[in-house]
Design a protein around this motif. Structure first.
Motif, PDB file in Angstrom:
ATOM      1  N   THR A  82       0.834  -1.205   0.000  1.00 62.17           N
ATOM      2  CA  THR A  82       0.000   0.000   0.000  1.00 62.17           C
ATOM      3  C   THR A  82       0.866   1.253   0.000  1.00 62.17           C
ATOM      4  O   THR A  82       0.614   2.201  -0.758  1.00 62.17           O
ATOM      5  N   HIS A  83       1.905   1.277   0.848  1.00 60.39           N
ATOM      6  CA  HIS A  83       2.819   2.423   0.880  1.00 60.39           C
ATOM      7  C   HIS A  83       3.522   2.590  -0.474  1.00 60.39           C
ATOM      8  O   HIS A  83       3.686   3.713  -0.970  1.00 60.39           O
ATOM      9  N   ARG A  84       3.941   1.457  -1.070  1.00 54.64           N
ATOM     10  CA  ARG A  84       4.629   1.540  -2.350  1.00 54.64           C
ATOM     11  C   ARG A  84       3.706   2.096  -3.434  1.00 54.64           C
ATOM     12  O   ARG A  84       4.123   2.899  -4.265  1.00 54.64           O
ATOM     13  N   GLN A  85       2.453   1.648  -3.423  1.00 51.38           N
ATOM     14  CA  GLN A  85       1.501   2.145  -4.408  1.00 51.38           C
ATOM     15  C   GLN A  85       1.270   3.651  -4.241  1.00 51.38           C
ATOM     16  O   GLN A  85       1.184   4.388  -5.223  1.00 51.38           O
ATOM     17  N   ARG A  86       1.203   4.120  -2.972  1.00 50.96           N
ATOM     18  CA  ARG A  86       1.007   5.541  -2.731  1.00 50.96           C
ATOM     19  C   ARG A  86       2.213   6.350  -3.229  1.00 50.96           C
ATOM     20  O   ARG A  86       2.047   7.409  -3.848  1.00 50.96           O
ATOM     21  N   ASP A  87       3.434   5.830  -3.009  1.00 54.97           N
ATOM     22  CA  ASP A  87       4.630   6.529  -3.480  1.00 54.97           C
ATOM     23  C   ASP A  87       4.642   6.610  -5.002  1.00 54.97           C
ATOM     24  O   ASP A  87       5.014   7.645  -5.586  1.00 54.97           O
ATOM     25  N   GLN A  88       4.266   5.500  -5.662  1.00 52.75           N
ATOM     26  CA  GLN A  88       4.247   5.503  -7.126  1.00 52.75           C
ATOM     27  C   GLN A  88       3.193   6.481  -7.660  1.00 52.75           C
ATOM     28  O   GLN A  88       3.421   7.158  -8.665  1.00 52.75           O
ATOM     29  N   ALA A  89       2.038   6.554  -6.975  1.00 56.73           N
ATOM     30  CA  ALA A  89       1.005   7.498  -7.400  1.00 56.73           C
ATOM     31  C   ALA A  89       1.503   8.943  -7.265  1.00 56.73           C
ATOM     32  O   ALA A  89       1.242   9.786  -8.122  1.00 56.73           O
ATOM     33  N   ASP A  90       2.247   9.222  -6.178  1.00 54.99           N
ATOM     34  CA  ASP A  90       2.812  10.567  -5.997  1.00 54.99           C
ATOM     35  C   ASP A  90       3.817  10.891  -7.105  1.00 54.99           C
ATOM     36  O   ASP A  90       3.849  12.011  -7.628  1.00 54.99           O
ATOM     37  N   ALA A  91       4.657   9.897  -7.466  1.00 55.71           N
ATOM     38  CA  ALA A  91       5.638  10.122  -8.526  1.00 55.71           C
ATOM     39  C   ALA A  91       4.945  10.397  -9.862  1.00 55.71           C
ATOM     40  O   ALA A  91       5.369  11.278 -10.624  1.00 55.71           O
ATOM     41  N   VAL A  92       3.886   9.648 -10.154  1.00 53.19           N
ATOM     42  CA  VAL A  92       3.139   9.861 -11.400  1.00 53.19           C
ATOM     43  C   VAL A  92       2.509  11.253 -11.415  1.00 53.19           C
ATOM     44  O   VAL A  92       2.518  11.952 -12.442  1.00 53.19           O
ATOM     45  N   ARG A  93       1.975  11.676 -10.260  1.00 54.01           N
ATOM     46  CA  ARG A  93       1.351  12.994 -10.201  1.00 54.01           C
ATOM     47  C   ARG A  93       2.384  14.107 -10.418  1.00 54.01           C
ATOM     48  O   ARG A  93       2.128  15.080 -11.136  1.00 54.01           O
ATOM     49  N   ARG A  94       3.590  13.946  -9.804  1.00 52.21           N
ATOM     50  CA  ARG A  94       4.629  14.966 -10.000  1.00 52.21           C
ATOM     51  C   ARG A  94       5.063  15.025 -11.462  1.00 52.21           C
ATOM     52  O   ARG A  94       5.270  16.114 -12.012  1.00 52.21           O
ATOM     53  N   ARG A  95       5.211  13.857 -12.082  1.00 54.34           N
ATOM     54  CA  ARG A  95       5.622  13.860 -13.488  1.00 54.34           C
ATOM     55  C   ARG A  95       4.526  14.450 -14.375  1.00 54.34           C
ATOM     56  O   ARG A  95       4.827  15.132 -15.358  1.00 54.34           O
ATOM     57  N   LYS A  96       3.282  14.201 -14.029  1.00 53.30           N
ATOM     58  CA  LYS A  96       2.180  14.782 -14.795  1.00 53.30           C
ATOM     59  C   LYS A  96       2.206  16.298 -14.693  1.00 53.30           C
ATOM     60  O   LYS A  96       2.011  17.009 -15.693  1.00 53.30           O
TER      61      LYS A  96
END
Length: 237
Positions: A82-96
């Motif tokens: 769950t933590h890993r998925q949240r970190d990946q979602a944050d990275a995708v949002r920053r790149r977006k």
């Protein structure tokens, strides 16, 4: 986890029923077992049965313990995921967000190019008497465009390289590694970062001051502009 918790609940239910049954029926009295036995074989069978019940109880308790351990282990794994998925979602949002900034910069540059073309067309259609004035205006506009391309001023600055390149590369954000491994405000590859003496495994993990210093060294007054693909895209080289 749900499957293990369901199994744990079923085993606990069976264990509860067994304990209630034991409580209602009472523990067998050893003397009563001996007196009520019809011969030695009957007594031996009774003792053997009691031993089997005890082994079954022990096995049932082991199942409960193992199910509890397995459920806790799976819950811990689920928490990590769950933590890993949240970190990946944050990275995708920053790149977006970075891509949105790059798109805005390209649209602004396209508008500037359109204005330059319009000014050039206007200069060509004017009379010879007014052509020199139009050419001076066009030269001024192109000079302003060139100065804007090499200027390091921009949001979140100062920057070690022209802001137009930073905007194109990262949108001015400290991005995590992309598919090629480049990261940070200046999108440096790990090999380049280490070769410049970076103190962290990747550029984005270092403070902005260190990224600025090493990017300025790589830029080398403009002679290192070829190290950034966006330098040619924004017209710096």
């Amino acid at each position: 986890v749900l499957r293990l918790e369901k199994r744990l609940a079923e085993v606990r239910s069976k264990l509860s029923q067994l304990l209630v049954s034991r409580y209602e029926n009472g523990e067998p009295d050893l003397i009563g077992v001996v007196l009520n036995a019809h011969g030695f074989m009957d007594l031996l069978e009774t003792v053997t049965f009691v031993h089997r019940v005890q082994r079954a109880d022990t096995h049932l308790l082991d199942i409960v313990r193992q199910a509890r351990i397995a459920a806790r282990r799976q819950r811990a794994v689920l928490t990590v995921l769950t933590h890993r998925q949240r970190d990946q979602a944050d990275a995708v949002r920053r790149r977006k967000d970075a891509l949105a900034g790059v798109l805005a910069g390209l649209q602004s540059r396209r508008a500037a190019l359109s204005r330059a073309r319009a000014a050039r067309q206007a200069a060509l259609t004017r009379t010879r008497a007014g052509r020199r004035a139009a050419e001076r205006a066009l030269s001024k506009l192109l000079a302003e465009r060139a100065r804007a391309a090499i200027s390091s001023a921009g949001p979140g600055g100062p920057w070690a390289i022209p802001w137009a390149i930073v905007q194109c590369e990262s949108g001015g954000q400290n991005l995590p590694p992309n598919s090629a491994g480049a990261s940070g405000y200046y999108q440096m590859l790990p090999s380049t970062w280490r070769g410049l003496g970076g103190s962290t495994p990747a550029a984005y993990r270092a403070p902005k001051a260190e990224q600025d210093r090493l990017a300025a060294r790589l830029w080398a007054g403009g002679s290192g502009a070829h190290n950034w693909v966006c330098a040619s895209l924004v017209g710096v080289i």
